[in-house]
Scaffold this motif. Structure first.
Motif, mmCIF file in Angstrom:
data_model
loop_
_atom_site.group_PDB
_atom_site.id
_atom_site.type_symbol
_atom_site.label_atom_id
_atom_site.label_comp_id
_atom_site.label_asym_id
_atom_site.label_seq_id
_atom_site.Cartn_x
_atom_site.Cartn_y
_atom_site.Cartn_z
ATOM 1 N N SER A 231 0.798 -1.228 0.000
ATOM 2 C CA SER A 231 0.000 0.000 0.000
ATOM 3 C C SER A 231 0.828 1.274 0.000
ATOM 4 C CB SER A 231 -0.928 0.015 1.228
ATOM 5 O OG SER A 231 -1.784 -1.107 1.235
ATOM 6 N N PHE A 232 2.021 1.219 0.569
ATOM 7 C CA PHE A 232 2.878 2.398 0.676
ATOM 8 C C PHE A 232 4.229 2.114 0.014
ATOM 9 C CE2 PHE A 232 0.374 2.572 4.768
ATOM 10 C CZ PHE A 232 -0.498 3.567 4.338
ATOM 11 N N PRO A 233 4.922 3.160 -0.401
ATOM 12 C CA PRO A 233 6.228 2.946 -1.040
ATOM 13 C C PRO A 233 7.301 2.450 -0.091
ATOM 14 C CG PRO A 233 5.785 5.296 -0.773
ATOM 15 C CD PRO A 233 4.521 4.579 -0.432
ATOM 16 N N SER A 234 7.080 2.644 1.213
ATOM 17 C CA SER A 234 8.092 2.263 2.182
ATOM 18 C C SER A 234 7.454 2.034 3.546
ATOM 19 C CB SER A 234 9.163 3.356 2.297
ATOM 20 O OG SER A 234 10.028 3.131 3.389
ATOM 21 N N MET A 235 8.130 1.247 4.370
ATOM 22 C CA MET A 235 7.712 1.060 5.755
ATOM 23 C C MET A 235 7.829 2.356 6.547
ATOM 24 S SD MET A 235 9.382 -1.570 8.526
ATOM 25 C CE MET A 235 8.865 -1.595 10.237
ATOM 26 N N LEU A 236 8.612 3.291 6.030
ATOM 27 C CA LEU A 236 8.782 4.569 6.717
ATOM 28 C C LEU A 236 7.485 5.367 6.771
ATOM 29 C CD1 LEU A 236 12.239 5.716 5.290
ATOM 30 C CD2 LEU A 236 11.756 4.696 7.525
ATOM 31 N N VAL A 237 6.548 5.080 5.872
ATOM 32 C CA VAL A 237 5.280 5.823 5.855
ATOM 33 C C VAL A 237 4.482 5.563 7.129
ATOM 34 C CG1 VAL A 237 3.093 6.178 4.661
ATOM 35 C CG2 VAL A 237 5.210 5.930 3.338
ATOM 36 N N PRO A 238 4.148 4.298 7.467
ATOM 37 C CA PRO A 238 3.428 4.091 8.734
ATOM 38 C C PRO A 238 4.238 4.498 9.953
ATOM 39 C CG PRO A 238 4.080 1.984 7.780
ATOM 40 C CD PRO A 238 4.317 3.016 6.739
ATOM 41 N N LEU A 239 5.556 4.294 9.912
ATOM 42 C CA LEU A 239 6.384 4.722 11.046
ATOM 43 C C LEU A 239 6.334 6.241 11.197
ATOM 44 C CD1 LEU A 239 9.553 2.439 10.742
ATOM 45 C CD2 LEU A 239 7.571 2.168 12.252
ATOM 46 N N GLY A 240 6.303 6.951 10.060
ATOM 47 C CA GLY A 240 6.174 8.410 10.105
ATOM 48 C C GLY A 240 4.831 8.840 10.686
ATOM 49 N N VAL A 241 3.768 8.107 10.336
ATOM 50 C CA VAL A 241 2.451 8.386 10.904
ATOM 51 C C VAL A 241 2.469 8.170 12.416
ATOM 52 C CG1 VAL A 241 0.027 7.656 10.946
ATOM 53 C CG2 VAL A 241 1.226 7.851 8.764
ATOM 54 N N PHE A 242 3.130 7.107 12.851
ATOM 55 C CA PHE A 242 3.231 6.833 14.294
ATOM 56 C C PHE A 242 3.960 7.968 15.013
ATOM 57 C CE2 PHE A 242 3.310 1.993 13.294
ATOM 58 C CZ PHE A 242 1.955 2.016 13.076
ATOM 59 N N VAL A 243 5.093 8.383 14.445
ATOM 60 C CA VAL A 243 5.884 9.453 15.068
ATOM 61 C C VAL A 243 5.081 10.745 15.119
ATOM 62 C CG1 VAL A 243 7.927 10.913 14.799
ATOM 63 C CG2 VAL A 243 8.112 8.436 14.450
ATOM 64 N N LEU A 244 4.373 11.057 14.028
ATOM 65 C CA LEU A 244 3.556 12.268 13.980
ATOM 66 C C LEU A 244 2.467 12.229 15.050
ATOM 67 C CD1 LEU A 244 2.757 14.934 12.612
ATOM 68 C CD2 LEU A 244 1.358 13.579 11.016
ATOM 69 N N PHE A 245 1.809 11.085 15.174
ATOM 70 C CA PHE A 245 0.733 10.946 16.160
ATOM 71 C C PHE A 245 1.265 11.140 17.580
ATOM 72 C CE2 PHE A 245 -1.775 8.428 19.142
ATOM 73 C CZ PHE A 245 -3.062 8.878 18.868
ATOM 74 N N ILE A 246 2.373 10.468 17.898
ATOM 75 C CA ILE A 246 2.937 10.581 19.246
ATOM 76 C C ILE A 246 3.400 12.009 19.515
ATOM 77 C CG2 ILE A 246 4.848 9.853 20.718
ATOM 78 C CD1 ILE A 246 4.624 7.072 19.505
ATOM 79 N N THR A 247 3.985 12.653 18.509
ATOM 80 C CA THR A 247 4.433 14.047 18.665
ATOM 81 C C THR A 247 3.252 14.961 18.981
ATOM 82 O OG1 THR A 247 6.272 13.684 17.125
ATOM 83 C CG2 THR A 247 5.623 15.966 17.553
#
Length: 261
Positions: A231-247
């Motif tokens: 679904s995404f070009p990289s695993m970094l996409v969901p990890l980025g969403v996680f970091v954004l949410f926690i921030t």
């Protein structure tokens, strides 16, 4: 040592014995399914064709792991919401970190338990450090979980570690969200139970009802590595969403604490 004894007492309770029995029964049933459906393909398979689909199984994650995590997260938040703890820690954001520290050993042990049972379910299957012909051969459904990882150039061990990490990050984000709600609601227990139920039911709806092109709303894209790469070009996409949410949660908590002081 005290943490170890606490975890040992917890995981030797009758509740976790039931969970282990359910996990082992489910994993063993999946093993039989793989053996039955893979044999007619006449393609060699190995331990990774069993272990990775088991730890990436959507039904297992959504219908067993997620509700267990929601239950333990709420239980911990209810127990640790004490004025004396808040005073000692010095703030709301510190309290969230404190609850994460408290619940992380449980998360780690549970993931190790899942991995252990998955490898036990693969007993008798060829052990290898590389992908099997079943995984690398395109055009059949038996490698839905492993072929996308092979395409990404990941080794089986790395793929397994990344899958476990992705699932753990997702569960941590869930806990941070519930902890933030706990702070803003003043530990309103019925509200936390309702929200936890909503998360569980919403995850099922996301998994079973939402169309495939709603990639940002599919819970499996944030918990199952092969679906992430589909679904995404990289695993970094969901990890980025996680970091954004926690921030965002940390900023909100910090502003609330600053305003109260």
């Amino acid at each position: 040592m005290r943490v170890f004894h606490s975890l040992l007492d917890e995981y030797l309770s009758w509740k976790w014995v039931i969970v282990v029995v359910i996990l082992f029964g489910y994993v063993w049933n999946k093993r039989q399914d793989i053996l039955v459906f893979a044999s007619p393909l006449a393609l060699p398979f190995n331990v990774w064709d069993f272990v990775i689909p088991m730890v990436s199984d959507a039904f297992l994650i959504i219908y067993l792991i997620l509700p267990l995590w929601l239950f333990y997260s709420c239980k911990l938040l209810f127990r640790e919401w004490e004025p004396t703890i808040m005073i000692r820690l010095g703030g709301y954001s510190q309290w969230v970190g404190f609850t994460l520290k408290k619940i992380f050993p449980t998360l780690l042990v549970f993931c190790l338990l899942l991995l252990g049972i998955s490898f036990i379910g693969a007993i008798g299957v060829q052990v290898s450090d590389s992908w099997s012909a079943l995984t690398t051969t395109e055009g059949h459904y038996m490698n839905n979980y492993t072929y996308p990882l092979y395409q990404q150039g990941l080794s089986p061990i790395l793929a397994l570690l990344l899958q476990v990490m992705l699932m753990m990050c997702f569960l941590v984000v869930i806990h941070v969200g519930l902890a933030t709600l706990c702070i803003f609601s003043g530990q309103h227990q019925p509200l936390l139970v309702v929200v936890s139920t909503f998360i569980f039911v919403g995850s099922i709806i996301s998994f079973k009802v939402f169309p495939p092109d709603w990639v940002w709303l599919h819970v499996i894209n944030y918990t199952i590595l092969p679906m992430t790469y589909g679904s995404f070009p990289s695993m970094l996409v969901p990890l980025g969403v996680f970091v954004l949410f926690i921030t965002i949660m940390v900023v909100i908590i910090t502003l609330r604490f600053t305003r109260k002081t």
